[in-house]
Design a protein around this motif. Structure first.
Motif, PDB file in Angstrom:
ATOM      1  N   LYS A 111       0.776  -1.233   0.000  1.00 55.74           N
ATOM      2  CA  LYS A 111       0.000   0.000   0.000  1.00 55.74           C
ATOM      3  C   LYS A 111       0.812   1.290   0.000  1.00 55.74           C
ATOM      4  O   LYS A 111       0.263   2.349  -0.300  1.00 55.74           O
ATOM      5  CB  LYS A 111      -0.961  -0.008   1.196  1.00 55.74           C
ATOM      6  N   THR A 118       1.509  -3.503  -6.540  1.00 55.04           N
ATOM      7  CA  THR A 118       0.071  -3.546  -6.785  1.00 55.04           C
ATOM      8  C   THR A 118      -0.284  -3.140  -8.210  1.00 55.04           C
ATOM      9  O   THR A 118       0.380  -2.297  -8.814  1.00 55.04           O
ATOM     10  CB  THR A 118      -0.666  -2.625  -5.795  1.00 55.04           C
ATOM     11  N   ASN A 120      -3.281  -1.905  -8.686  1.00 59.25           N
ATOM     12  CA  ASN A 120      -4.373  -0.951  -8.455  1.00 59.25           C
ATOM     13  C   ASN A 120      -3.947   0.505  -8.629  1.00 59.25           C
ATOM     14  O   ASN A 120      -4.790   1.391  -8.603  1.00 59.25           O
ATOM     15  CB  ASN A 120      -4.952  -1.153  -7.052  1.00 59.25           C
ATOM     16  N   ARG A 121      -2.636   0.727  -8.744  1.00 66.21           N
ATOM     17  CA  ARG A 121      -2.135   2.084  -9.006  1.00 66.21           C
ATOM     18  C   ARG A 121      -1.078   2.003 -10.100  1.00 66.21           C
ATOM     19  O   ARG A 121      -0.480   0.954 -10.323  1.00 66.21           O
ATOM     20  CB  ARG A 121      -1.498   2.690  -7.737  1.00 66.21           C
ATOM     21  N   ARG A 179       0.802  -0.167 -14.615  1.00 65.60           N
ATOM     22  CA  ARG A 179      -0.371  -0.032 -15.491  1.00 65.60           C
ATOM     23  C   ARG A 179      -0.074  -0.538 -16.896  1.00 65.60           C
ATOM     24  O   ARG A 179      -0.918  -1.208 -17.516  1.00 65.60           O
ATOM     25  CB  ARG A 179      -0.827   1.420 -15.539  1.00 65.60           C
ATOM     26  N   HIS A 200      -8.715 -10.460 -10.021  1.00 60.15           N
ATOM     27  CA  HIS A 200      -8.184  -9.589 -11.069  1.00 60.15           C
ATOM     28  C   HIS A 200      -7.305 -10.408 -12.012  1.00 60.15           C
ATOM     29  O   HIS A 200      -6.504 -11.240 -11.574  1.00 60.15           O
ATOM     30  CB  HIS A 200      -7.378  -8.457 -10.427  1.00 60.15           C
ATOM     31  N   THR A 203      -3.494 -10.799 -11.360  1.00 59.56           N
ATOM     32  CA  THR A 203      -3.017 -11.281 -10.066  1.00 59.56           C
ATOM     33  C   THR A 203      -1.931 -12.334 -10.203  1.00 59.56           C
ATOM     34  O   THR A 203      -0.879 -12.255  -9.560  1.00 59.56           O
ATOM     35  CB  THR A 203      -4.195 -11.864  -9.247  1.00 59.56           C
TER      36      THR A 203
END
Length: 291
Positions: A111, A118, A120-121, A179, A200, A203
């Motif tokens: 995080k 991750t 997610n970002r 990304r 996802h 993953t």
């Protein structure tokens, strides 16, 4: 420190303490201190024991130092548990009462900004647990051959479309961010596969690359060999794993060991724990005793 607004909650805390602690005046090693959650529990439970904590990540180790500064019986060391025998020897310690390892990625690594773990970002492709090592995810994604990429994605991610993903990675190099990697993986997967996946779609590939960057499975095997050597008779080894590859190694090693006997596990978190700490969902605890 990097921007980080979360706090790690130790997984299976009561179970770890009840099985790991058997000698109130012993020496206990936390191989993966992280933010110090399990270490604090051990130090609280047996204030007359000596606790030695290891972590390769100097950033997360600083968080642990802040959390554990009130405990006089805790020593924190920036090192890999692979080097445990050598470091304990320099500390003139021959045997220990217990060894704990909470495998996988820490909350901070997942995080905190710009660690690249991750999808997610959008972050630089890094994924190094030890920021002082040279090889990063960027190196692996952009320099490994198509065959080598396919092999690690299949072996470490258990991804059945590993060859398609590896081909897509090679055809879209250079890939510099998380990304960009997610987009390349998405291109490789059939639309029907993307629709039916519950997790996802990136993953498995991210997991595989992370394991390769940090040599996680090889390190687990070395940790188990170290435990055989370093635990005193009656000493306990407690290992928390988060996916089948890790758990399989632990299970088979203990089963075939002449010196370790499994006394508990696999122990899974309760529904109440999962509700309060979703990270615990896939955790499994195995405990072995040195015989």
């Amino acid at each position: 420190m990097r921007k980080y607004n979360d706090k790690h909650i130790p997984v299976l805390p009561q179970e770890v303490i009840s099985y790991l602690i058997w000698n109130d005046n012993g020496i206990y090693v936390d191989c993966t201190v992280g933010e110090g959650g399990h270490t604090a529990l051990i130090a609280n439970k047996c204030p007359n024991s000596r606790i030695i904590g290891f972590d390769v990540d100097f950033e997360v180790l600083e968080l642990a130092r802040q959390r554990l500064e009130g405990f006089g019986n805790v020593t924190l060391i920036k090192a890999s548990y692979v080097d445990l025998p050598l470091i304990l020897k320099t500390m003139e310690i021959e045997r220990v009462s217990g060894i704990l390892a909470d495998l996988g990625i820490s909350t901070y690594q997942l995080k905190a900004e710009d660690r690249g773990f991750t999808f997610n970002r959008d972050e630089p492709l890094d994924m190094r647990m030890d920021l002082e090592q040279t090889t990063s995810a960027h190196d692996i994604v952009n320099s490994y051959s198509e065959k080598k990429l396919a092999d690690i994605i299949f072996r470490y991610g258990e991804e059945r479309f590993s060859r398609r993903i590896a081909k897509s990675i090679v055809n879209n190099r250079p890939i510099n961010t998380t990304r960009e990697l997610v987009e390349v993986i998405q291109k490789a997967l059939p639309p029907a596969e993307l629709r039916k996946r519950r997790r996802h779609f990136a993953t498995k590939t991210f997991q595989a690359i992370r394991i390769e960057v940090n040599k996680e499975l090889k390190n687990i095997e070395q940790l188990l060999k170290n435990a055989e050597e370093l635990l005193e008779i009656g000493g306990r080894l407690a290992i928390i794993s988060f996916h089948s590859l890790e758990d399989r190694i632990v299970k088979h090693f203990i089963k075939n060991s002449k010196f370790l006997k499994q006394i508990a596990g696999p122990i899974k978190p309760s529904e109440d724990e999962i509700k309060s700490n979703p990270r615990a969902r896939s955790a499994k605890l195995r405990v072995a005793e040195r015989i």
